[in-house]
Scaffold this motif. Structure first.
Motif, PDB file in Angstrom:
ATOM      1  N   ARG A   1       0.947  -7.123  -3.090  1.00 17.24           N
ATOM      2  CA  ARG A   1       1.652  -6.867  -1.925  1.00 17.24           C
ATOM      3  C   ARG A   1       1.831  -8.569  -1.245  1.00 17.24           C
ATOM      4  O   ARG A   1       2.765  -8.478  -0.650  1.00 17.24           O
ATOM      5  CB  ARG A   1       0.917  -6.068  -0.915  1.00 17.24           C
TER       6      ARG A   1
ATOM      7  N   GLY B   1      -4.071  -8.836   5.294  1.00 22.79           N
ATOM      8  CA  GLY B   1      -4.259  -7.738   4.435  1.00 22.79           C
ATOM      9  C   GLY B   1      -5.152  -7.947   3.007  1.00 22.79           C
ATOM     10  O   GLY B   1      -5.187  -9.463   2.940  1.00 22.79           O
TER      11      GLY B   1
ATOM     12  N   ASP C   1       0.555  -1.273   6.689  1.00 23.73           N
ATOM     13  CA  ASP C   1       0.193  -2.579   5.780  1.00 23.73           C
ATOM     14  C   ASP C   1       1.253  -3.435   6.441  1.00 23.73           C
ATOM     15  O   ASP C   1       2.441  -3.515   6.503  1.00 23.73           O
ATOM     16  CB  ASP C   1       1.084  -1.910   4.571  1.00 23.73           C
TER      17      ASP C   1
ATOM     18  N   LEU D   1       0.866  -1.294   0.129  1.00 30.23           N
ATOM     19  CA  LEU D   1       0.157   0.012   0.054  1.00 30.23           C
ATOM     20  C   LEU D   1       0.591   1.117   0.016  1.00 30.23           C
ATOM     21  O   LEU D   1       0.626   2.181  -0.674  1.00 30.23           O
ATOM     22  CB  LEU D   1      -1.038  -0.157   1.081  1.00 30.23           C
TER      23      LEU D   1
END
Length: 863
Positions: free
Chosen positions: A671, A665, A606, A600
């Protein structure tokens, strides 16, 4: 009077059903043959392919009355030999990603190979042309069919493969077998005793004032159980992917004003799925039609009605300034300014949205969902129900593609609401038509880009204005705008920029996350400007990129210093000979570079998390990271095997579950490999130390858990640091597109710096699929709207099929100094799409000198 019956044979067994019933519904719902997937319901995608008397047939088209006496074979009806061969071939070739299309591909392959054991490349492409794959780019699927043909032709045994699971190995995906044969479960494959079905009533126009909702006629229908409206929502009527905004209406109440054609006005619940459409038609909506705002210009105009309580309907405004761009451009030898237009486009994932919810205990809900984060779903659904998050137990199912389009709530909240109110299991599944209307799209953007360079072609400054149509709701319009702005200057060594961006509410479908996340649009603009500058300087497009690419220790336009792991220069060099050979052969090469963040970033919290637990002698890998096709479970398995030096047979990657797997997440921003991969590595190092203390005896660790966590620390936009860290990692790519003399895309070569490659074959497949998506974005894909109403069908979206896919070659540049996170791996899912479109634009400019500044490009071989 009972309906006339038709008898036929399915997988060798005589069965019968209503003559007017669709074959697809009969197979899935009456016979429970869930390997036959429902992708579009209109014969456009091929996911439901079966054989009828040996011929490939899309099961969503024929009714049983037309099939009397015929023989139907589904993936469940393959022989054991066929199952073994196709499972091996598709696993070995790396042909499986989200997997939703694969059973249909297998059936098309069977139809071909039953009559031709030695097919040509053209034969294979033609055979699977009716089958869409949105993930793979078809290359690996064609490889799998060739391999299967060889095994059948030679009557050879299926090879027995063994793997170490270490990094760099072409380890078979852990879910390849169940996806190939269709035995893995997607949300719509679930069924529970007494399960009800629900669907939303939506407005006929984007912007109406709802005067009255009358459900009396609908409630009189014998199959109707309930019609829920906004007044039945026990908690907050507003939810949203970004909790601090939460501007999305669960349903629009009487007296309220709708914002787009995907809004829900009422939720019809029936005992039978096939009754939903008829019952929805019985819900009477009295309304006043209002003039919609269908462009950012109209929405920002003086006196325009506010879609939300935001001044001039501006959701987000970003202004990135480093240095004095006006002064630098005034001093530059060469300057180009152009306007660029990018349309809304559709994710077109193979699996339509579906969720199933049912009561759990006296005061909870269990939700089976197929989104991109079980914890996002838990947060939003609990907010709507007004209950603590832990009372919503979410289990992640297989996801039939996402590309960002399954980050927002679509059906999950409605399934939870109906199950909560009625205390029964409820399934909500969107039809393809509903899916096209409801979920967010790639943002349409209008962009003005000015770029300057000196007399040698070294970039000096750039200035840009970006107006993004964020549609009816926020979704991720703010972060998408940020990425469009922070990446607008490209991966080059110059530091003077002025980028002004606005995301504007309209009454169009929402713009949200989509592979590339705003960078596809701004990269298209900046790379085209580079081609124009190269021409002015008198050097090639390849040369201007080589002179300017970011190198280790240099400063990116956003101020971040490039790390020692950056290898973009090597990517450009890898394409040098191919570029010049194409020019010498009278063909037309185009080149583009791109970079894309992992994580992010920009100061946002994050975190990746993982728990490794030893259970019955097996290491359970527990992370909520959603696999939407990219193979996250395979990545985590290989990181564990690399760290512990244990065989993959001693591991098990658990599916996401809010009771079992920690919050890792959302699967977004490329990511998961970096963030969750690093968390897995850290947990594995703890387990490794304990295992060494136990003398290497895993059984002595039975019942123990080892937790890993990684928090990425970055600086916010507008940081006053001289060199802020915008993101913890970037991937880099250079892409070369070659047109033949007719203007057809003949070949695409892509050179990638994605750090240490966890699984080369899987990474190639990700990139090949991204390349084809980028090619569609450039040439064929569009999402036309008429006064805010979508006019596209799945079959008219312009998706590229196997017969149109060019030759592709993927090159991985080995990093000299790999970064430390997740053994040096970096994300690739989004990066794969970004440079393709401008490279195609550059190739056409090389062909005829015409700048194509609007997408999809016109006056090409394709359009």
């Amino acid at each position: 009077m009972s309906e006339e019956k038709s008898a036929l044979f399915v997988n060798g067994r005589e069965v019968s059903g209503g003559a007017g019933r669709k074959l697809l519904d009969f197979l899935r719902e009456d016979l429970g043959l869930s390997a036959v997937k429902n992708g579009c319901g209109s014969g456009a995608c091929g996911a439901c392919t079966v054989l009828v008397d040996g011929k490939p047939t899309r099961a969503c088209i024929p009714i049983l009355g037309k099939l009397t006496g015929k023989s139907v074979v589904t993936p469940e009806g393959l022989s054991e030999r066929e199952k073994e061969v196709y499972t091996y071939a598709f696993s070995e070739a790396g042909a499986v990603q989200c997997g939703f299309c694969i059973p249909g591909m297998v059936m098309s392959a069977k139809a071909l190979l039953d009559g031709n054991r030695d097919p040509s490349d053209g034969d294979i492409r033609k055979a699977i042309r009716p089958n869409i794959c949105r993930c793979t780019g078809y290359v690996k699927i064609m490889d799998a069919i060739r391999l299967a043909a060889s095994l059948f032709r030679q009557d050879a045994p299926v090879p027995k493969r063994s793997f170490t699971g270490s990094l760099g190995e072409n380890f078979h995906r852990v879910d390849a077998a169940v996806k190939t044969l269709g035995t893995g479960k997607y949300a719509d494959d679930l069924s529970f005793k007494g399960m009800l079905h629900a669907s939303a009533v939506r407005p006929p126009h984007p912007r109406i004032r709802v005067l009255r909702i009358d459900a009396s006629r609908a409630l009189a229908h014998p199959d109707c159980v309930a019609v829920l409206t906004a007044r039945d929502v026990p908690g907050n009527i507003k939810i949203g992917h970004l909790a601090f905004i939460s501007d999305y209406d669960v349903m629009i109440a009487e007296g309220g004003v709708t914002r787009f054609v995907g809004d829900a006005l009422a939720l019809v619940v029936c005992t039978k799925r096939e009754s939903l459409a008829a019952v929805k038609d019985l819900v009477n909506i009295d309304y006043e039609e209002l003039e919609p705002l269908t462009s950012p210009a109209a929405a920002m105009a003086d006196g325009a009605p506010l879609i939300h309580q935001k001044e001039r309907n501006i959701l987000s405004h970003e202004h990135l300034v480093r240095g004095d761009a006006d002064a630098a451009l005034a001093k530059s030898k060469y300057v180009v300014s152009r306007h660029y237009s990018a349309p809304f486009t559709e994710h077109a994932f193979m699996e339509c949205e579906c969720a199933v919810a049912l009561p759990e205990g006296d005061d909870g809900i269990i939700l089976y969902a197929a989104g991109q984060s079980i914890y996002d779903e838990q947060r939003e659904c609990s907010r709507m129900l007004g209950i603590p998050p832990e009372k919503v137990h979410v289990k992640g199912m297989l996801v039939g593609g996402g590309f960002g389009g399954k980050e927002d709530m679509s059906v999950q909240h409605h399934a939870c609401l109906a199950a909560w109110v009625l205390k029964k299991p409820v399934k909500v599944a969107l039809s393809r038509e509903e899916s096209l209307r409801v979920h967010p799209k790639r943002h349409a953007m209008e962009m003005d880009f000015t770029t300057g360079c000196d007399e040698r072609g070294f970039l000096t400054a750039m200035k840009a204005v970006i107006i993004s149509d964020t549609g009816a709701y926020a979704s991720l319009g703010g972060p998408v705008l940020q990425r469009a702005c922070t990446h607008a200057a490209g991966p080059y060594n110059y530091q003077v920029i002025d980028v002004d961006g606005k995301a504007v509410y309209t009454n169009n479908p929402p713009g949200g996350a989509f592979r590339g996340f705003g960078v596809c649009q701004s990269c298209f603009a900046t790379e085209n400007n580079l081609n124009l500058l190269a021409e002015m300087v008198g050097i090639s497009p390849w040369e201007i990129r080589l002179r300017n690419v970011i190198r280790p220790g240099q400063t990116l336009p956003n101020g971040q210093i490039a790390g020692d792991d950056v290898e973009l220069e090597a990517c450009v060099f890898a394409l040098k000979d191919r570029y010049h050979r194409a020019r010498a052969a009278g063909k037309y090469p185009g080149i583009a570079c791109a970079f894309k963040n992992s994580g992010l970033g920009v100061g946002l919290p994050d975190t990746g998390r993982c728990i490794l637990s030893v259970e019955e002698g097996v290491v359970h890998i527990r992370t909520s990271a959603a696999c939407i096709g990219q193979g996250m479970a395979t990545v985590t398995t290989q990181i564990v095997c690399e760290t512990l030096r244990i065989p993959p047979e001693l591991t098990f990657a658990e599916p996401p579950d809010t009771r079992r797997t920690p919050n890792s997440g959302t699967t977004t921003a490329s990511r998961q490999t970096v963030f969750t991969g690093e968390a897995v590595r850290r947990a594995a190092l703890l387990l490794k130390a304990a295992l060494e203390e136990a003398g290497g005896d895993l059984s002595r660790l039975e019942g123990r858990e080892f937790s890993g966590e990684y928090l990425g620390v970055t600086d916010p936009l507008g940081s006053d640091k001289p060199n802020p860290v915008s993101h913890v990692a970037y991937g880099y790519a250079a892409t070369l597109v070659v047109l033949d003399q007719e203007g057809r895309v003949e070949e695409i070569t892509a050179a990638y710096d994605i750090g240490r490659v966890v699984n080369p074959k899987a990474a190639e497949g990700q990139i090949e699929g991204g390349i084809l998506m980028g090619m569609g974005y450039a040439l064929t894909e569009d999402f036309p709207l008429e006064k805010g109403i979508p006019r596209a069908k799945y079959g008219t979206l312009g998706l590229i099929r196997a017969t149109e896919a060019p030759s592709m070659e993927i090159l991985f540049v080995k990093p000299k100094h790999p970064a430390g996170l997740a053994y040096g791996a970096k994300g690739v899912g989004e990066l794969a799409t970004i440079p393709v479109c401008p490279a195609i634009g550059g190739a056409y400019y090389a062909k005829d000198g015409i700048l194509r500044s609007k997408l999809p490009m016109e006056n090409t071989f394709y359009h």
